[in-house]
Design a protein around this motif. Structure first.
Motif, mmCIF file in Angstrom:
data_model
loop_
_atom_site.group_PDB
_atom_site.id
_atom_site.type_symbol
_atom_site.label_atom_id
_atom_site.label_comp_id
_atom_site.label_asym_id
_atom_site.label_seq_id
_atom_site.Cartn_x
_atom_site.Cartn_y
_atom_site.Cartn_z
ATOM 1 N N THR A 1 0.833 -1.206 0.000
ATOM 2 C CA THR A 1 0.000 0.000 0.000
ATOM 3 C C THR A 1 0.864 1.250 0.000
ATOM 4 O OG1 THR A 1 -1.521 -1.287 1.334
ATOM 5 C CG2 THR A 1 -2.013 1.024 1.124
ATOM 6 N N GLY A 2 1.905 1.229 0.819
ATOM 7 C CA GLY A 2 2.794 2.398 0.868
ATOM 8 C C GLY A 2 3.397 2.681 -0.495
ATOM 9 N N ALA A 3 3.932 1.617 -1.122
ATOM 10 C CA ALA A 3 4.590 1.797 -2.419
ATOM 11 C C ALA A 3 3.584 2.189 -3.494
ATOM 12 C CB ALA A 3 5.288 0.498 -2.803
ATOM 13 N N ALA A 4 2.422 1.544 -3.495
ATOM 14 C CA ALA A 4 1.419 1.818 -4.535
ATOM 15 C C ALA A 4 0.893 3.249 -4.397
ATOM 16 C CB ALA A 4 0.269 0.823 -4.424
ATOM 17 N N PHE A 5 0.718 3.699 -3.164
ATOM 18 C CA PHE A 5 0.215 5.061 -2.958
ATOM 19 C C PHE A 5 1.221 6.084 -3.498
ATOM 20 C CE2 PHE A 5 -0.272 8.893 -0.317
ATOM 21 C CZ PHE A 5 -1.582 9.212 -0.637
ATOM 22 N N LEU A 6 2.474 5.897 -3.162
ATOM 23 C CA LEU A 6 3.503 6.836 -3.627
ATOM 24 C C LEU A 6 3.610 6.824 -5.152
ATOM 25 C CD1 LEU A 6 6.323 6.282 -0.984
ATOM 26 C CD2 LEU A 6 4.793 8.234 -1.198
#
Lengths: 214, 537
Positions: free
Chosen positions: B202-207
């Motif tokens: 989620t962190g990577a996809a959001f960024l």
């Protein structure tokens, strides 16, 4: 219809790109094929054993490095313990009794946690080396079996061995000698580490260390 | 004549072939080897769900633990890892009985759905069926993915929810409720699958989304989604003691984990030369100011690449760097690889075909360049029939499925089922959970921590591979077995068939043997208490 280039005229940049791409992929294809175990064994018997021995030698270097690093860690822990003991004995220094040898700067702020983390790091290294020793011992035994008759214990390949086999056997014996030394060093360092752990600021539950039942 | 119906068949047929192949590879002989330790943990907890309704670590006879009893509370309620996989397995056990096949079946099916969804994601969004086909084919033939998807663990579930969230993201979530809900739910469920996957993905996809799709992300809707997902995961934050486990985050391990993840990634997921090609392809963005690619597939590929990179970076402080934490990224990787095959084909047909052959049929592009550069991570205990050597992975995989494998857990289970009486005690150095699941004995030791023995165990199972705990001390079970064997003469050795392998059916390519090891490790020997001193249950 496609035009063919007259001889002597170099292909266009995209042509070079295609050529490079195809060549690169073909190189991978051919080399991959040759390195498949059955193919390799058919064309270059003994190559696999050589690769394995290379890997083992590489591991031996890692073991040496690991042991050197463990030695440094044990030395640092010893220094830290001695220094703490000295400072604790001298009443004028009690207020300053938070010593730290150079590698443990964190000890100034929290000597107990620094001691613990240094012990933890040393134990981790010890396990790292012990695991590698375990693996290599098994692989050497297996390689020995693959050579049909075991390498003679007096340090020389048995008389029935000739050529490649004899050479491999000699190498196995050399590695074995290295391993024996490494094993002794590890046992010695493990004992020291155990003593350090026992005399540490907050001793942990003690567990006798043994190198995989060797 | 080329009528629309024929065209439809032409498009559907490749998908049917891929799915049929996928179904065969995922479901055939699904129970050819018994659960290994990690799978048996899930299966054991699922078994207890059927009994108690919740995952309890204690069933009145055995304790399920691999972390010295830290995984549960005083009521033995499992609070170490999320429960979704446990309930999925419990449902399968309810329907199919307490069998290996039933335990693995739902996860294998989810793997198959994952293959379909990869195809659907590409064909639906970009209308490129060749790209969709190659992506699905690559996932179907990816042996590491197949190995993980055939496990009674969360791996295929994680991969499915990852690709499902991207599928929802590519739909019109900005204005439609369905895709927005799907995105929210997929991410929420990913948390209950494995929160490490959730946090990293989620962190990577959001960024990556902010970087590449910023103009397509309305603030209000995005915030609503974040809050919605937060509400879903909130109970889990407390239930699974995330704060407590956060202390295990080790910033000192970042470097070591990064190296390990990179090696795993290039060796088993995405070949280094292809990654270098992508770097070169996007060079104009990285080293010039030409701007982000306008073309939709190009932008999407960059998005996937950033998600994968970001995900790996976010995983590095976690205590263990294992390939299993990257399995959910396989669908993303195959979409990128499928795109590259299509580009190569359009550029030069021969090269495109050769690239497809190399990527689908071999691991040579993964292994050889790494070997040439001296970057290959090839543990010394690996042999030529494993994925760290140049191989034909599908051939190895099929050899395993079509011939019986002398699995260490299988040999132990068979023998103890035949010779141990129900209720007898077994003290083992490792592999307690498969024995708990398959036998009716009380199984102690392994990684459970200190065993409280009221009497000497009836069986001792020492294992060749020495195991240490998280404090790098020898495991208590290891010490106890050695003490018992050295101080008493009450036990007699029994040599079993096969080798004493480290794990059994472990899917990690560094440990998975498709055929019996070329170099034997050690014989499998267990110890039986001599009859006169034997306890009668």
């Amino acid at each position: 219809m496609k035009k063919s280039l007259p001889p002597g005229i170099p292909p266009k940049p995209s042509g070079w790109g295609k050529l490079l791409l195809a060549t690169g992929l073909l190189v991978v294809f051919v080399l991959g094929l040759l390195q498949l175990y059955p193919v390799q064994h058919f064309f270059f018997p003994g190559k696999y054993q050589a690769i394995r021995l290379n890997l083992v030698r590489k591991e031996c270097r890692k073991i040496d490095k690991g042991l050197a690093s463990l030695q440094t860690q044990v030395d640092n822990l010893t220094k830290l313990r001695d220094r703490t003991a000295q400072l604790t004995l001298s009443p004028s220094n009690r207020a300053l009794a938070t010593p730290s040898p150079t590698p443990a700067d964190g000890a100034r702020s929290n000597p107990a946690s620094s001691w613990q983390s240094m012990i933890h790091a040393a134990k981790k290294k010890r396990v790292y080396v012990a695991r590698k020793l375990n693996y290599i011992e098994v692989i050497l035994k297996s390689m020995d079996r693959a050579l049909n008759t075991p390498c003679s214990a007096d340090g020389s390949p048995s008389s029935s061995r000739t050529g490649e086999n004899g050479k491999t056997c000699q190498q196995i014996l050399e590695i074995r000698a290295l391993l024996r030394t490494a094993c002794d060093r590890l046992t010695d360092l493990s004992k020291k580490l155990e003593k350090l752990q026992e005399s540490g600021t907050s001793p942990q539950a003690k567990t006798r260390f043994d190198i995989g039942g060797r | 004549m080329d009528n629309p119906l024929n065209r439809g068949h032409r498009f559907v047929l490749p998908l049917i072939i891929i799915l049929a192949l996928g179904a065969f590879l995922l479901l055939f002989h699904l129970d050819h080897r018994p659960f290994w330790q990690d799978e048996a943990e899930t299966a054991g907890l699922a078994k207890n769900v059927l009994k108690y309704g919740v995952p309890r670590a204690y069933d009145g006879l055995n304790i399920i633990s691999q972390e010295q009893g830290r995984e549960f509370d005083q009521n033995f309620l499992w609070r170490w890892s999320p429960w979704l996989q446990i309930y999925v397995t419990a449902a399968a056990f309810r329907l199919g009985g307490l069998t290996t096949y039933a335990g693995r079946f739902p996860f294998a099916v989810l793997g198959l759905v994952c293959i379909f969804l990869v195809y659907r994601l590409v064909s639906h969004n970009f209308g490129d069926r060749a790209w969709a086909f190659w992506s699905a084919a690559l996932l179907t033939c990816s042996v590491p993915f197949l190995l993980y998807a055939r496990q009674c663990r969360y791996y295929s579930l994680g991969a499915l929810l990852t690709v499902l969230s991207i599928y929802a993201f590519k739909k019109d979530w900005q204005s439609k409720t369905g895709p927005a809900l799907l995105l929210c739910l997929a991410l929420g469920l990913l948390f209950y699958t494995n929160y490490l996957l959730f946090l990293s993905f989620t962190g990577a996809a959001f960024l990556a989304a902010v970087l590449l799709y910023y103009s397509e992300m309305p603030w209000t809707r995005s915030l609503t989604l974040i809050i919605g997902t937060g509400i879903i995961i909130l109970p889990g934050l407390f239930l699974f003691r995330i704060q407590q486990q956060a202390t295990m985050v080790n910033l000192g391990a970042i470097n070591e984990n990064l190296v390990k993840y990179c090696a795993d990634f290039f060796q088993f997921m995405f070949p280094l030369p292809v990654a270098l090609y992508l770097l070169w392809h996007w060079g104009r963005i990285l080293w010039t100011r030409a701007g982000l690619p306008k073309e939709s597939p190009d932008r999407f590929i960059l998005f996937l690449a950033l998600v994968v990179i970001g995900n790996i970076l976010l995983l590095t402080p976690a205590p263990q760097g294992e390939l299993r934490y990257l399995v959910h990224l396989y669908p993303l990787c195959v979409i990128v690889l499928g795109w590259i095959i299509c580009r190569a084909w359009r550029f030069h047909k021969f090269s495109g075909a050769l690239l497809a052959l190399l990527l689908i049929g071999t691991n040579w592009l993964n292994v050889l360049p790494m070997d040439w550069l001296g970057l290959l991570n090839r543990p010394v205990h690996n042999d030529a029939a494993m994925l760290t050597y140049p191989n034909l992975p599908l051939k190895l995989y099929l050899s395993e499925l079509t011939s019986p494998y002398p699995d260490v857990n299988q040999n132990l289970i068979r023998y103890l089922k035949a010779h141990a009486q129900p209720g007898e005690t077994i003290l083992t150095a490792y592999g307690d959970l498969p024995l708990q699941f398959y036998t009716s004995c009380q199984v102690l030791g392994a990684l459970q921590g200190h065993s409280h023995l009221t009497r000497p165990p009836d069986w001792l199972v020492p294992r060749w591979y020495t195991r240490w705990n998280r404090q790098y001390d020898l495991n208590a079970s290891e010490v106890l077995i050695r003490q018992l064997l050295s101080h008493t003469t009450d036990y007699q050795p029994v040599a079993l068939a096969g080798e004493d392998e480290i794990f059994g059916n472990q899917p990690d390519p560094y440990f998975h043997h498709f055929v019996p090891p070329m170099e034997s490790s050690a014989p499998l020997v267990i110890y039986e208490k001599k009859s006169p001193s034997r306890h009668t249950p």
